[in-house]
Design a protein around this motif. Structure first.
Motif: not given
Length: 324
Positions: A126-127, A150-152, A186-187, A257-259
């Motif tokens: 997720h975001c 990030r979603g954009e 949101y993502l 920490a990884n998105y």
């Protein structure tokens, strides 16, 4: 098979037909389309109608008696005897000299498997948010500004002319009662809005195995399509393993920490009817992961992998790069 209304079917018959007989044949056509045979009956010669009509009454009575054991109060049996009567009538019509084609009864051809079937299932975290142990953590179910952006970025990645194909289905965790926002949504929301896609939120965080089963069961109906799932990183290894991934990355705990990483599972229907699986870790490329933070956030989390019978091996570094 498409069933025409009685009036339309009767009016489509040749002129000079007795209206009552025409209606009876229209009813027969509709009934004969139930089951394995698709029967289209027509009677261009009036003198044969009487013969076929008498046979229809006789055979229908026998079939109904056999299906209901002589009881007139068994409407549920109607679906079991109508196909056989209708298809038998079509065979009699053909025997009496009616032309083949619309007057014949042909079995529906067995559905042949597609020549090639490739299905992509992509799992993303997720975001972005600030973790709960920092001075200013992100409120529950909300994102940081970077997370919203990030979603954009996802809407640009999965796009016509983008790096990845436009997904046909989007999945996010079902929101708990009285919660009206979601980091998963949101993502996915910019992508959903751009391509007018619905986000499936049928599965809660505790139903990750049900989601995996549903995706596996529906692969044959998703040929050539891509499915994008946004989920909690504490259970992403569980989802990947439940989908059949045995790669080292799927067995590794996801770094807090990884998105930016995504799991890309590519299924291909094999000649023998089974499914071959290829796995890769791909990067969104929006913002590189910062300093590794380990698996701190998922310890004691109610949706952590161990709860579902799956495990993961912690590692010091975040999940980056290409795997497999």
């Amino acid at each position: 098979a498409m069933q025409a209304p009685v009036a339309e079917a009767a009016s489509a018959r040749p002129p000079g037909r007795d209206p009552e007989v025409g209606q009876e044949y229209a009813r027969l056509e509709d009934a004969s389309q139930v089951g394995e045979c698709v029967c289209r009956c027509r009677c261009p010669q009036r003198h044969k109608i009487a013969v076929v009509g008498m046979f229809l009454v006789f055979s229908t009575g026998l079939a109904l008696h056999a299906a209901t054991d002589g009881s007139a109060s068994a409407p549920a049996a109607r679906s079991s005897w109508e196909p056989h009567v209708g298809c038998s009538m079509a065979s009699v019509l053909e025997f009496l000299g009616f032309p083949p084609g619309r007057g014949s009864c042909e079995s529906k051809p067995a559905a042949s498997p597609p020549a090639a079937c490739d299905v992509n299932i992509v799992i993303a975290r997720h975001c972005d948010k600030r973790p709960p142990w920092v001075t200013d953590p992100t409120p529950q179910e909300l994102c940081t500004v970077d997370g919203l952006l990030r979603g954009e970025n996802m809407a640009r990645l999965f796009a016509d002319g983008g790096r990845f194909p436009v997904p046909s289905r989007l999945y996010a965790r079902r929101m708990p009662p009285d919660i009206y926002s979601s980091r998963d949504l949101y993502l996915l929301w910019p992508l959903a809005q751009r391509y007018r896609l619905l986000v499936n939120t049928s599965f809660s965080a505790l139903e990750v195995l049900d989601l995996a089963r549903a995706l596996l069961d529906e692969r044959s109906s998703l040929c050539g399509e891509t499915v994008l799932v946004s989920w909690d990183h504490c259970a992403i290894p569980t989802l990947a393993q439940a989908l059949g991934c045995t790669h080292g990355a799927c067995l590794t705990c996801w770094d807090d920490a990884n998105y930016d990483s995504m799991f890309w599972l590519s299924f291909r229907l094999a000649a023998g009817g089974g499914w071959d699986l290829r796995f890769n870790t791909v990067q969104e490329g929006y913002r590189e992961a910062g300093r590794p933070e380990g698996y701190r956030e998922c310890q004691g989390n109610p949706v952590e992998n161990h709860r579902f019978g799956f495990t993961c091996e912690p590692q010091a570094s975040s999940l980056t790069g290409v795997a497999g």
